[in-house]
Each structure stands twice: as C-alpha cells, then as structure tokens.
Design a protein around this motif. Structure first.
Motif, mmCIF file in Angstrom:
data_model
loop_
_atom_site.group_PDB
_atom_site.id
_atom_site.type_symbol
_atom_site.label_atom_id
_atom_site.label_comp_id
_atom_site.label_asym_id
_atom_site.label_seq_id
_atom_site.Cartn_x
_atom_site.Cartn_y
_atom_site.Cartn_z
ATOM 1 N N GLY A 100 0.795 -1.231 0.000
ATOM 2 C CA GLY A 100 0.000 0.000 0.000
ATOM 3 C C GLY A 100 0.821 1.271 0.000
ATOM 4 O O GLY A 100 0.586 2.168 -0.812
ATOM 5 N N TYR A 101 1.809 1.364 0.896
ATOM 6 C CA TYR A 101 2.591 2.598 0.977
ATOM 7 C C TYR A 101 3.520 2.762 -0.220
ATOM 8 O O TYR A 101 3.714 3.875 -0.706
ATOM 9 C CB TYR A 101 3.362 2.677 2.292
ATOM 10 C CG TYR A 101 2.450 2.879 3.468
ATOM 11 C CD1 TYR A 101 1.675 4.034 3.577
ATOM 12 C CD2 TYR A 101 2.320 1.915 4.450
ATOM 13 C CE1 TYR A 101 0.810 4.225 4.639
ATOM 14 C CE2 TYR A 101 1.459 2.098 5.526
ATOM 15 C CZ TYR A 101 0.711 3.251 5.608
ATOM 16 O OH TYR A 101 -0.141 3.436 6.662
ATOM 17 N N ALA A 102 4.065 1.676 -0.714
ATOM 18 C CA ALA A 102 4.905 1.764 -1.914
ATOM 19 C C ALA A 102 4.068 2.223 -3.104
ATOM 20 O O ALA A 102 4.498 3.074 -3.888
ATOM 21 C CB ALA A 102 5.562 0.418 -2.205
ATOM 22 N N THR A 103 2.849 1.698 -3.228
ATOM 23 C CA THR A 103 1.946 2.103 -4.303
ATOM 24 C C THR A 103 1.596 3.581 -4.168
ATOM 25 O O THR A 103 1.591 4.326 -5.151
ATOM 26 C CB THR A 103 0.671 1.241 -4.278
ATOM 27 O OG1 THR A 103 1.050 -0.138 -4.395
ATOM 28 C CG2 THR A 103 -0.275 1.604 -5.394
ATOM 29 N N LEU A 104 1.324 4.020 -2.940
ATOM 30 C CA LEU A 104 1.015 5.424 -2.669
ATOM 31 C C LEU A 104 2.167 6.331 -3.098
ATOM 32 O O LEU A 104 1.965 7.313 -3.827
ATOM 33 C CB LEU A 104 0.736 5.616 -1.177
ATOM 34 C CG LEU A 104 0.640 7.059 -0.671
ATOM 35 C CD1 LEU A 104 -0.633 7.713 -1.194
ATOM 36 C CD2 LEU A 104 0.677 7.088 0.849
ATOM 37 N N VAL A 105 3.361 6.007 -2.666
ATOM 38 C CA VAL A 105 4.532 6.845 -2.968
ATOM 39 C C VAL A 105 4.808 6.873 -4.468
ATOM 40 O O VAL A 105 5.163 7.910 -5.021
ATOM 41 C CB VAL A 105 5.761 6.354 -2.164
ATOM 42 C CG1 VAL A 105 7.042 6.996 -2.649
ATOM 43 C CG2 VAL A 105 5.550 6.646 -0.682
ATOM 44 N N ASP A 106 4.620 5.751 -5.142
ATOM 45 C CA ASP A 106 4.823 5.719 -6.597
ATOM 46 C C ASP A 106 3.792 6.581 -7.330
ATOM 47 O O ASP A 106 4.088 7.181 -8.358
ATOM 48 C CB ASP A 106 4.737 4.285 -7.122
ATOM 49 C CG ASP A 106 5.942 3.446 -6.746
ATOM 50 O OD1 ASP A 106 6.995 4.026 -6.382
ATOM 51 O OD2 ASP A 106 5.831 2.205 -6.801
ATOM 52 N N ALA A 107 2.562 6.660 -6.795
ATOM 53 C CA ALA A 107 1.475 7.374 -7.479
ATOM 54 C C ALA A 107 1.435 8.867 -7.175
ATOM 55 O O ALA A 107 0.968 9.654 -7.998
ATOM 56 C CB ALA A 107 0.133 6.748 -7.093
ATOM 57 N N LEU A 108 1.896 9.283 -5.997
ATOM 58 C CA LEU A 108 1.736 10.682 -5.592
ATOM 59 C C LEU A 108 2.351 11.712 -6.537
ATOM 60 O O LEU A 108 1.743 12.761 -6.761
ATOM 61 C CB LEU A 108 2.258 10.887 -4.166
ATOM 62 C CG LEU A 108 1.291 10.476 -3.068
ATOM 63 C CD1 LEU A 108 1.967 10.555 -1.705
ATOM 64 C CD2 LEU A 108 0.030 11.316 -3.083
#
Length: 196
Positions: A100-108
């Motif tokens: 979840g957090y890796a996906t968040l950081v990649d998308a932001l």
C-alpha cells in the motif's frame, strides 16, 4: 504539444474565466481540465491542465495582456485529465495492501503534479518513487500535514502512521492548500486500507 498545469489568479466575476479560456484558445492551448482551488476576497485561483503548443516558459509571457490575470505557476504534468487516478490508486492498494505505501509513494508525483515522493520512517527512506533521492533527511518532521519550501524545491510533508510522506516539486508554484488537503486525504485512505 506538451501537457502542462497552469495556475492563475483572476478576478472572481462573471465572465472572468471565460475571458481567460478565450485567451488560451487564441494562443493555441487546448484546455483539458479546470479546477477551482479557491474563491476569496474577490479573486479566484484556478488550475488548468492544458495541451500547449509551445514551451512551458512562454505561457506566462503570452498571458500578460489578459486584464487582472496573474500567473502563479506553470509546470509539466503527467496526470491525464478525465482519468480517475485517485480511485485507480485505491483499487491497487485494495488489491495488494501489503504494498500500500509503496503504491502510494509511486502514485503521488503524478497525482500532485510533482517530481518525486518518499516515505520516511526513523530518518530512513522506506519507499521512494522514480526520480527521488536515494537518501533524504527531513529536518524537523511536522506533527501535521504542511506545505513548505525546501532547498530549491517545494514540499508537502504528511504524517502517516509512523512515517512521513514527502512530495516534492521543483517547478511551478508552492503547493496549494487544496493540493495538501487532497494528498492528506489520499494518504489517510491508504493508511486505513493497509490496516484493514
């Protein structure tokens, strides 16, 4: 043609936005999206996503003749108007909450018209988007979400669980409070989904 974000302040009166839209069309811009960020004290701050026929640097120069319009910033973007990137991100997090957090950081970066993002915990980079520095030190981590300038860069810093998410932009205006609010809500939703 290049995809740009344009943030302007203009008089908040009937026809003001139409006048600016006509000027952009005359200059060859294709307006793909308009977002009203705020309306206060007789002025509005609007953000446009444009297909622009020239370089980013000549947008402000070419809008100087529009009465009452102040260009606050112009910068390249990767966010495609008409898509639902917030929802796409949340669907990816639900599908794989462990990332979840890796996906968040990649998308932001794409969601915020930024260059890169990192998630920091205990002073170490836990996740980094493309283009992010391998090491990043956050002086004085804030207790709540803030937008602030860094050295030669504009930052949003958002506390999430035991981490701080940092989003950085090198071009364009400072992050607007509407952008900070959106990013904070997205971080909060991702946090809730990863704990569920």
């Amino acid at each position: 043609m290049m995809l740009l974000r344009l943030r302007v302040s203009l008089p908040d009166r009937p026809g003001g936005l139409g006048q600016l839209a006509r000027a952009l069309g005359t200059l060859g811009a294709d307006i793909l999206q308009v977002t009203v960020l705020e309306r206060e004290s007789g002025r509005a701050v609007d953000e446009f996503t444009l297909d622009w026929p020239g370089s980013a640097s000549d947008v402000a120069d070419r809008l100087t003749g529009v009465p009452g319009v102040r260009v606050e910033g112009v910068w390249p973007t990767r966010e495609t108007p008409g898509s639902s990137p917030d929802y796409d991100l949340l669907i990816q997090v639900v599908a794989d909450p462990g990332r979840g957090y890796a996906t968040l950081v990649d998308a932001l970066p794409a969601l915020c018209g930024a260059d890169w993002a990192v998630a920091l915990a205990e002073g170490c980079v836990r996740h980094a988007s493309m283009g992010a520095p391998g090491e990043y030190a956050l002086p004085d981590p804030p207790p709540r979400a803030v937008a602030r300038p860094g050295e030669d860069i504009l930052l949003m810093v958002i506390p999430v669980e035991a981490m701080h998410v940092v989003v950085a932009r090198s071009q364009g205006p400072a992050f607007h409070r509407a952008e900070l609010h959106r990013a904070t809500r997205i971080c909060d939703m991702v946090s809730r989904l990863t704990l569920a």
